[in-house]
Design an enzyme around this catalytic site. Structure first.
Site, PDB file in Angstrom:
ATOM      1  N   HIS A  36     -13.315  -9.415  12.164  1.00  0.00           N
ATOM      2  CA  HIS A  36     -11.969  -9.567  12.717  1.00  0.00           C
ATOM      3  C   HIS A  36     -12.034 -10.069  14.165  1.00  0.00           C
ATOM      4  O   HIS A  36     -11.308 -10.970  14.558  1.00  0.00           O
ATOM      5  CB  HIS A  36     -11.192  -8.246  12.659  1.00  0.00           C
ATOM      6  CG  HIS A  36     -10.543  -7.990  11.325  1.00  0.00           C
ATOM      7  ND1 HIS A  36     -11.243  -7.580  10.237  1.00  0.00           N
ATOM      8  CD2 HIS A  36      -9.252  -8.123  10.925  1.00  0.00           C
ATOM      9  CE1 HIS A  36     -10.411  -7.445   9.211  1.00  0.00           C
ATOM     10  NE2 HIS A  36      -9.200  -7.778   9.602  1.00  0.00           N
ATOM     11  N   LYS A  84      -8.600   0.495   1.846  1.00  0.00           N
ATOM     12  CA  LYS A  84      -8.332   1.857   1.400  1.00  0.00           C
ATOM     13  C   LYS A  84      -7.843   2.681   2.577  1.00  0.00           C
ATOM     14  O   LYS A  84      -8.168   2.386   3.724  1.00  0.00           O
ATOM     15  CB  LYS A  84      -9.582   2.484   0.798  1.00  0.00           C
ATOM     16  CG  LYS A  84     -10.651   2.840   1.806  1.00  0.00           C
ATOM     17  CD  LYS A  84     -11.739   3.668   1.179  1.00  0.00           C
ATOM     18  CE  LYS A  84     -12.903   3.932   2.132  1.00  0.00           C
ATOM     19  NZ  LYS A  84     -12.673   5.087   3.011  1.00  0.00           N
TER      20      LYS A  84
END
Lengths: 284, 174
Positions: free
Chosen positions: B37, B103
């Protein structure tokens, strides 16, 4: 030969979820009413089967390899054992395969083979006799990030333990891959409480502390954690934890340390025993 | 009944989804964790990003991979905890990303009106790998290492749960 056996123990731990854990997960599946909780538990049970049948890691986070060694001082295999553990970590990384999970804290560089400074982690204990017993616990990062330490005051005592654990589990929600197994160490000092908590995870799901008073606290806390309603993967449900394990040590009069190690549903472990004649047993 | 979607996702694909829907996703997904990222946002800031993330799906995942004679093979590839990536969420969605798989959930607000969060069951890496048909490409492997590199994966009927929809409705903490 010793390296081979350690590689096998690592392979067993990451590809096969122990029977006690699987039966607790099946029970949870039967117990959950919500469709979403069942969706997650069904995926979990399918993944367990695929891992076992294909001998592939059930979870891609094959963890930090953590060993608990109880070494008989008269064992002829004690010399060189640490080197064998490190070599086994390297070989298992290539052969199982495992995900390389050892990263330099300054440069961020991954060593690529699951070894590095103090990794794999080995907890040594010396014992009388000529056998060596070893447990391997591959510890995932997502659940470890939820682990915590509380230095309570003696006045807060066991009620404080309860509050700390429930608050921490609530705060972590779905992050540690619930239904979790909680390892709790009470007493000792800051360091010992956490290492006892990790060691507690070596017990089977459903196996209570032999001290009936502690066993009772484990059962009560399990019920309370499950009443939080976090559920499988944090999307609601009746099963937030599969079990709670508590280990204790005597404490300093001024302190009441509580170490909490959060383990994901993949409560992985395997064991190995080296006999004095060189025979090796590997089991789960 | 599952909704079948193929990448790249369009605005209407995601705006129609509701938290609790099951989606079978096919097409391309890009794995990205913390370091990826940072790398993506840094390069995008300089206008040097070698990827078009318009309509893309990002997968918070660090897979176990094996290198065989035919290239890389994904062995096990479940999701990692998405909350770590909350700090990059606004930036990554502003590149046109329409879906994030992970998740544990994320901040719902940045998803509003443009994207959805899909959950796959954490720890079920061996099952997820069944839906991954091919590794198309890997970016920054030497620099970031296996778990943090961007793996460009071809998936087929990857069974996902819409856990945060584009209205900001979430299955977490209900």
């Amino acid at each position: 030969m010793l390296v081979d056996a350690i590689v096998e123990a690592i392979r067993l731990a990451v590809t096969r979820i122990p029977d006690d854990v699987v039966s607790a997960l099946r029970k949870a599946y039967g117990f959950e009413e919500s469709e979403i909780a069942r969706f997650n538990l069904e995926n979990i049970l399918k993944a367990v089967e695929i891992g076992k049948d294909g001998s592939i890691p059930v979870c891609q986070d094959t963890g930090t390899l953590t060993f608990f060694v109880r070494a008989g001082v008269e064992s002829p295999y004690l010399r060189g054992l640490e080197g064998a553990i490190v070599e086994a970590a390297r070989r298992a990384t290539r052969e199982v395969p495992l995900r390389p999970n050892a990263v330099d804290v300054l440069t961020g560089k991954n060593s690529g083979d699951n070894t590095g400074r103090f990794v794999p982690v080995v907890h040594w204990e010396l014992a009388e006799g000529s056998e060596i017993e070893m447990a391997v616990l591959p510890k995932g990062g997502g659940s470890e990030n939820c682990s915590a330490l509380a230095m309570l005051t003696p006045g807060e005592g066991w009620e404080g333990v309860r509050r700390f654990v429930l608050e921490r589990v609530r705060e972590c929600g779905g992050k540690p891959c619930p239904p979790v197994v909680l390892g709790i160490g009470v007493g000792g000092g800051a360091d010992l409480s956490l290492s006892l908590a990790k060691r507690a995870l070596l017990r089977r799901v459903g196996e209570r502390n032999p001290d009936g008073r502690i066993a009772e606290i484990e059962a009560e806390l399990l019920e309370e954690v499950n009443s939080l309603g976090i559920g499988p993967m944090g999307m609601g449900g009746r099963t937030t934890a599969l079990d709670v394990k508590i280990e204790v040590a005597h404490r300093h009069p001024a302190s009441f340390p509580v170490g909490l190690i959060v383990q994901c549903w993949a409560d992985r472990r395997a064991f190995l025993r080296i006999k004095p004649d060189g025979r090796v047993e590997v089991w789960q | 009944m599952a909704v079948r979607l193929r990448t790249p996702l369009g605005g209407e694909d995601v705006l129609n989804l509701r938290a609790g829907d099951v989606v079978h996703l096919s097409g391309t997904v890009y794995t990205a964790r913390d370091s990826a990222h940072r790398k993506i946002l840094e390069l995008a800031g300089k206008g040097e990003l070698p990827l078009d993330l318009g309509g893309a799906v990002i997968y918070h995942c660090g897979p176990v991979v094996r290198k065989g004679c035919g290239g890389y093979e994904v062995v096990s590839a479940g999701p990692t905890t998405s909350a770590r990536m909350n700090r990059y969420l606004e930036g990554i969605l502003s590149l046109g990303v329409r879906g994030i798989i992970g998740k544990g959930g994320m901040n719902p607000a940045p998803f509003k009106g443009r994207a959805v969060y899909f959950a796959f069951t954490g720890g079920a890496g061996s099952l997820a790998a069944k839906s991954i048909k091919k590794v198309r490409e890997v970016l920054w492997l030497d620099e970031l290492g296996t778990p943090e590199a961007v793996w460009v994966l071809e998936v087929e009927d990857f069974p996902l749960l819409v856990a945060i929809d584009a209205n900001g409705s979430s299955l977490y903490g209900r």
